[in-house]
Design a protein around this motif. Structure first.
Motif, short mmCIF file in Angstrom:
data_model
loop_
_atom_site.label_atom_id
_atom_site.label_comp_id
_atom_site.label_asym_id
_atom_site.label_seq_id
_atom_site.Cartn_x
_atom_site.Cartn_y
_atom_site.Cartn_z
N TYR A 38 -5.02 7.43 -5.34
CA TYR A 38 -3.69 7.19 -4.77
C TYR A 38 -3.44 5.71 -4.49
O TYR A 38 -2.33 5.31 -4.16
N GLN A 90 -9.15 10.55 4.82
CA GLN A 90 -8.09 10.74 3.80
C GLN A 90 -7.69 12.20 3.65
O GLN A 90 -6.52 12.52 3.73
N VAL A 117 0.82 -1.20 0.00
CA VAL A 117 0.00 0.00 0.00
C VAL A 117 0.86 1.26 0.00
O VAL A 117 0.52 2.26 -0.62
N ARG A 118 2.02 1.19 0.66
CA ARG A 118 2.99 2.29 0.60
C ARG A 118 4.37 1.73 0.24
O ARG A 118 4.67 0.58 0.55
N ASP A 155 -8.29 7.28 8.91
CA ASP A 155 -7.01 7.31 8.20
C ASP A 155 -6.90 8.66 7.49
O ASP A 155 -7.89 9.11 6.88
N ILE A 159 -4.26 10.98 4.84
CA ILE A 159 -3.05 11.05 4.02
C ILE A 159 -2.61 12.51 3.92
O ILE A 159 -3.43 13.39 3.63
N PHE A 161 -0.76 9.10 7.46
CA PHE A 161 0.20 8.56 6.49
C PHE A 161 0.75 9.67 5.61
O PHE A 161 0.02 10.58 5.23
N ILE A 162 2.02 9.53 5.27
CA ILE A 162 2.60 10.41 4.27
C ILE A 162 2.26 9.81 2.91
O ILE A 162 2.41 8.59 2.71
N TYR A 163 1.79 10.64 2.00
CA TYR A 163 1.42 10.13 0.67
C TYR A 163 2.59 9.39 0.05
O TYR A 163 3.73 9.87 0.06
N SER A 164 2.30 8.22 -0.48
CA SER A 164 3.34 7.42 -1.13
C SER A 164 2.91 7.18 -2.57
O SER A 164 1.79 6.74 -2.84
N ARG A 186 2.38 5.45 -5.83
CA ARG A 186 2.30 4.07 -6.27
C ARG A 186 2.18 4.04 -7.79
O ARG A 186 1.16 4.48 -8.35
#
Ligand code: 5AD
Ligand code: SF4
Length: 481
Positions: free
Chosen positions: A203, A305, A89-90, A343, A345, A374-377, A379
């Motif tokens: 994302y 999000q 996911v990340r 959650d 982002i 979460f820090i945006y990752s 993908r």
């Protein structure tokens, strides 16, 4: 071939599942027996799970099959069969797997018969499998998320071959029932109600690696829970990427709220949890069912999000800030004691300081009991990966720190609201730090440490919540007499 000789097969290989897998389990059992005779000791296995509760449940299925064919579980990765059930996911989840694989190769040098298997979401990415084929030749077996039920057959294939076995499917519409499962806890269990996701948040890689949404039939779910309850389970967690769209693609469509009502009827089942709810599909019917229920826990995980309507649209989330806040208000009006978690982002492409402040504003208004940040990752393959204005790292880090600090501050302020009350606690395990304590959870998912011993594990007991220490309560069992 990884073995000295092949065991000759008797009878036809069944075509139907799960019979086919039971056939391969029998064959694998013979191989394992032979190998352990040669070694003069039982063969060991270790399953390492990355990622979400779906993966945790899948790992219980892997363990069930390995135990069925004669392997013995161990905590150490210096084992005869090591399997990583991966998450993608990340990006950092992927990096962790490569790092640990290097470390596993050391064990394999000393135990050349060791088998290393990789499965799960990360294996559904072509670039990952290419990299493994190039640079990690010592991996023995690679399979994906759609054919996990074929594990026994793949083990046999692997033992009978001498090269890397790779079996990845793009998608499937098959759901195989009734394979062995080895539960981590005797008194609680995850139960898959659906697989896959159709939402394509821009994302997120999950729809690409878990495939399209498929719901299990309600009869199969109920039967599984009834069996679990007969086996001592008092709490179930119904699992799906978006449980609120459960049942839409069944031959006889059924809503998630209706399914919950059916699950509620199961005698002996005490607690029902579920994960994850997409805000866009959370119906009034579901709120009503939760409100009326004696068994559905007072906790809802409702991923936000982002708090910016502009970013939410870019994320393809199908709700805006106002709709999300209205939903929270409706939930709290119906169920005032519900705990809300989320959650978030930070740093989605194009996120400005104003967008981020909208997120902070929702955090301020909702006051979550806890939040995963979460820090945006980025993908590869998702629409967001090619969006302009990827946010610089230092700006993301600064926003992330501000968000985390506020989220934690609010959690701390909210914890302890039930101090002084008597509440039911499901006791789950011995306390790691203090021998005189056991640890459990309230309906709202708060952690409680209680004076007592192992005999309480798996029981739901009334506890006087005497004190709140940061994020958990200390309490004492109240004797009902
Ligand atoms: N970057 C950061 N976080 C992500 N999530 C999903 N995809 C990404 C990504 N590319 C988060 C979402 C989701 C949770 C399980 O993981 O917040 O709800
Ligand atoms: Fe990913 Fe969105 Fe599906 Fe959740 S609902 S798994 S975030 S695409």
């Amino acid at each position: 071939m990884r073995l000295k000789e092949k065991i000759s097969r008797t009878g036809d290989i069944p075509v139907m599942e799960p019979q086919r897998q039971f056939y391969f389990m029998e064959l694998a059992k013979q191989y394992v027996e032979k190998l352990s005779e040669e070694k003069g000791r039982p063969l060991t296995f270790c399953v390492n799970t990355f990622g979400c509760q779906m993966n945790a449940r899948d790992s219980e299925k892997l363990c069930g099959i390995l135990e069925n064919i004669g392997y013995v579980e161990t905590d150490s990765e210096n084992a005869d069969f090591v399997i990583y059930n991966t998450c993608t996911v990340r990006e950092n989840a992927n990096n962790k797997v490569y790092g640990r694989l290097g470390y596993l190769s050391g064990f394999k040098k000393r135990n050349p018969d060791m088998l290393i298997a990789l499965c799960g979401c990360m294996m559904q990415e072509e670039t990952v499998v290419e990299k493994l084929k190039q640079s990690y030749r010592y991996v023995d077996l690679i399979f994906g998320t759609h054919n996990i039920y074929k594990f026994a057959e793949l083990i046999v294939q692997c033992l009978e071959s001498d090269s890397m076995v790779i079996d990845i499917w793009k998608d499937t519409d098959q759901i195989v029932e009734d394979l062995p499962v080895d539960r981590k806890y005797s008194f609680k269990s995850g139960v898959n109600i659906m697989f896959g996701c159709n939402n394509f948040c821009s994302y997120c890689i999950v729809p690409y690696v878990r495939g399209r949404e498929r719901s299990r039939k309600p009869q199969d779910i109920i039967r599984e829970i009834e069996k679990l309850v007969a086996d001592g389970v008092v709490e179930v967690m119904l699992l799906g990427q978006n449980v609120n769209s459960y049942g839409k693609n069944l031959e006889e469509p059924m809503s998630f709220a209706k399914l919950l009502q059916e699950v509620e009827k199961i005698e002996g089942l005490e607690r029902i949890r579920f994960m994850t709810s997409h805000p866009k599909d959370l119906s009034d019917e579901l709120i009503e069912v939760m409100k009326q229920s004696k068994k559905i826990c007072r906790h809802l995980h409702l991923p936000l999000q982002s708090g910016s309507s502009r970013i939410l649209q870019q994320m393809n989330r199908h709700y805006d800030k106002e709709q999300y806040l209205a939903l929270v208000q409706k939930l709290r009006a119906a169920i005032p004691d519900i705990a809300l978690t989320t959650d978030i982002i930070v740093g989605f492409p194009g996120e400005t300081e104003e967008d981020f402040l909208e997120t902070m504003d929702v955090v301020e208004k909702v006051r979550y009991d806890s939040a995963f940040t979460f820090i945006y990752s980025k993908r590869t393959g998702t629409p967001a990966a090619t969006m302009p204005d990827q946010v610089p790292e230092d700006i993301i880090k600064d926003r992330f720190d501000r968000l985390l600090a506020r989220v934690q501050q609010i959690s701390a302020e909210k914890a302890g609201a039930l101090t002084g009350q008597i509440c039911d606690v499901l006791i789950e395990e011995k306390n790691g730090q203090d021998e005189s304590l056991v640890t459990g959870r309230l309906s709202n998912n708060s952690v409680v440490h209680v004076k007592g011993d192992e005999s309480l594990i798996g029981k739901i007991v009334p506890v006087h919540l005497q004190e709140c220490k940061g994020f958990y309560y200390l309490g004492e069992v109240v004797n009902e007499s």
